[in-house]
Design a protein around this motif. Sequence first.
Motif, PDB file in Angstrom:
ATOM      1  N   ARG A  58     -85.943  -7.313   7.100  1.00  0.00           N
ATOM      2  CA  ARG A  58     -86.192  -8.605   7.258  1.00  0.00           C
ATOM      3  C   ARG A  58     -87.728  -8.706   7.153  1.00  0.00           C
ATOM      4  N   LEU A  59     -88.367 -10.183   6.792  1.00  0.00           N
ATOM      5  CA  LEU A  59     -89.837 -10.198   6.383  1.00  0.00           C
ATOM      6  C   LEU A  59     -90.192 -10.484   7.814  1.00  0.00           C
ATOM      7  N   ILE A  60     -91.348  -9.915   8.182  1.00  0.00           N
ATOM      8  CA  ILE A  60     -92.045 -10.149   9.443  1.00  0.00           C
ATOM      9  C   ILE A  60     -93.290 -10.656   8.949  1.00  0.00           C
ATOM     10  N   ALA A  61     -93.531 -11.779   8.970  1.00  0.00           N
ATOM     11  CA  ALA A  61     -94.871 -12.560   8.871  1.00  0.00           C
ATOM     12  C   ALA A  61     -95.520 -12.780  10.107  1.00  0.00           C
ATOM     13  N   PRO A  62     -96.269 -11.980  10.948  1.00  0.00           N
ATOM     14  CA  PRO A  62     -96.872 -11.925  12.156  1.00  0.00           C
ATOM     15  C   PRO A  62     -97.931 -13.205  12.402  1.00  0.00           C
ATOM     16  N   GLY A  63     -97.633 -13.767  13.510  1.00  0.00           N
ATOM     17  CA  GLY A  63     -98.442 -14.974  13.760  1.00  0.00           C
ATOM     18  C   GLY A  63     -97.893 -16.461  13.236  1.00  0.00           C
ATOM     19  N   TRP A  64     -96.935 -16.384  12.504  1.00  0.00           N
ATOM     20  CA  TRP A  64     -96.220 -17.451  12.043  1.00  0.00           C
ATOM     21  C   TRP A  64     -94.718 -17.568  12.714  1.00  0.00           C
ATOM     22  N   MET A  65     -94.348 -18.962  12.585  1.00  0.00           N
ATOM     23  CA  MET A  65     -92.967 -19.119  13.073  1.00  0.00           C
ATOM     24  C   MET A  65     -91.725 -18.462  12.636  1.00  0.00           C
ATOM     25  N   ALA A  66     -90.698 -18.263  13.122  1.00  0.00           N
ATOM     26  CA  ALA A  66     -89.614 -17.213  12.649  1.00  0.00           C
ATOM     27  C   ALA A  66     -89.027 -17.951  11.251  1.00  0.00           C
ATOM     28  N   ASP A  67     -89.294 -19.240  10.933  1.00  0.00           N
ATOM     29  CA  ASP A  67     -88.852 -19.965   9.678  1.00  0.00           C
ATOM     30  C   ASP A  67     -89.322 -18.993   8.513  1.00  0.00           C
ATOM     31  N   SER A  68     -90.437 -18.457   8.810  1.00  0.00           N
ATOM     32  CA  SER A  68     -91.155 -17.398   7.624  1.00  0.00           C
ATOM     33  C   SER A  68     -90.759 -16.031   7.759  1.00  0.00           C
ATOM     34  N   CYS A  69     -89.933 -15.719   8.915  1.00  0.00           N
ATOM     35  CA  CYS A  69     -89.473 -14.165   9.123  1.00  0.00           C
ATOM     36  C   CYS A  69     -87.956 -14.209   8.733  1.00  0.00           C
ATOM     37  N   LEU A  70     -87.767 -14.300   7.410  1.00  0.00           N
ATOM     38  CA  LEU A  70     -86.445 -14.414   6.980  1.00  0.00           C
ATOM     39  C   LEU A  70     -85.715 -13.155   7.006  1.00  0.00           C
ATOM     40  N   LYS A  71     -84.239 -13.225   7.338  1.00  0.00           N
ATOM     41  CA  LYS A  71     -83.404 -12.125   7.544  1.00  0.00           C
ATOM     42  C   LYS A  71     -82.583 -11.664   6.287  1.00  0.00           C
ATOM     43  N   TRP A  72     -82.112 -10.396   6.300  1.00  0.00           N
ATOM     44  CA  TRP A  72     -81.247  -9.992   5.110  1.00  0.00           C
ATOM     45  C   TRP A  72     -81.902 -10.063   3.957  1.00  0.00           C
ATOM     46  N   VAL A  73     -82.914  -9.931   3.752  1.00  0.00           N
ATOM     47  CA  VAL A  73     -83.918 -10.238   2.574  1.00  0.00           C
ATOM     48  C   VAL A  73     -83.429  -9.448   1.317  1.00  0.00           C
ATOM     49  N   THR A  74     -82.872 -10.035   0.228  1.00  0.00           N
ATOM     50  CA  THR A  74     -82.499  -9.408  -1.002  1.00  0.00           C
ATOM     51  C   THR A  74     -83.436 -10.031  -2.243  1.00  0.00           C
ATOM     52  N   ASP A  75     -83.903 -11.243  -2.075  1.00  0.00           N
ATOM     53  CA  ASP A  75     -84.764 -11.601  -3.397  1.00  0.00           C
ATOM     54  C   ASP A  75     -86.118 -12.043  -2.946  1.00  0.00           C
ATOM     55  N   LEU A  76     -86.991 -11.639  -4.007  1.00  0.00           N
ATOM     56  CA  LEU A  76     -88.467 -12.130  -3.823  1.00  0.00           C
ATOM     57  C   LEU A  76     -88.928 -12.486  -5.126  1.00  0.00           C
TER      58      LEU A  76
END
Length: 346
Positions: free
Chosen positions: A172-190
């Motif tokens: 999971r992406l954790i972008a601390p300080g930002w809302m959870a729409d930026s903390c995507l789950k099940w990340v496979t592609d960047l």
Amino acid sequence: RPYDAETAVEAFDTWLTPTDRFFVRSHFGPPSAELVYESHWRLRIKGLVDRPLTLSLKDLGQFEEATVTAVVQCAGNGRAFFRPRVPGVQWERGAVGNARWTGVRLRDVLTKAGLHADARHLQVQGADRPVSPETPQFVRSLPIEKALHPDTILAYRMNDEPLPLLHGAPLRLIAPGWMADSCLKWVTDLSVQAEEAQGFYMQTAYRYPLRPIEPGASVAGETLRPVEEMVVKSLIAQPRRGAIFAPGPVTVRGVAWTGEGRVVAVDLSVDQGRTWEAARLVGNTAPYAWRQWEFAWKATRVGPQEIWSRATDDQGRTQPMVSPWNPSGFLWNGVDRVPVEIRSAS
């Protein structure tokens, strides 16, 4: 319908929110378990990079491990309190939690791939998919500066245990300080790009007015910006709404947090905001984590009353009495209010 569940606010009486009580938000529900088994799962890095990569979970072991304790909060937390009402999941107070996230720095992974000079955004996608092919996929992007921040991580553990499927396992992406729409789950592609991600969930959804608007008014798309940093906010965890007390001392406890800053004060009022008194900040402190607080209230007036709380951060931002209205019901941070009743023993 995907499984969405908010946490009972009484669970916020601890610094770390227990994983099994942490709120759940997803647009399509988690992917099938076999897609996220370690033997099947891969992370692909492509776009404006010198060396496109495909990494397994084992490959992530080559990077230095990093841990950040951070609040994750749904952008729509508090949507139910906007007037006039707006469509969407009617979250009240519990679509938020504070957890210890462990993984690898996103910066290290991108550096290994080698960023081009014109890299400006990082598009992120997970393994979850909509049921209908007509439904847009959940794709978001981060400005490259946030992606390269040393505290932005790809997490595979939550509260020192393997990340659960409902919370984004295996990564999971954790972008601390930002809302959870930026903390995507099940990340496979960047995908490293020059432009912001396209598609519904970046260009239409999760956008917020640049300036306050009249409640109920429509907003032109060009006047909206992506939802990013969290706003300063507090919640009263104890007492519960509707609690009944005899006159005398009452301990009020709660939590407060902000975005890329720190909470410096929490004040309480028991007279409809005419006067405010400072609560005591207690417990652990860390960047991006919430701060616990306590207040000793001497309840003397018999009858229904409300306890109000408001937080202030180190950038001078204080919770408003009511959040500015917006058509998506995002970023609610109005003063928290808990009704209680004081009853005489006689």
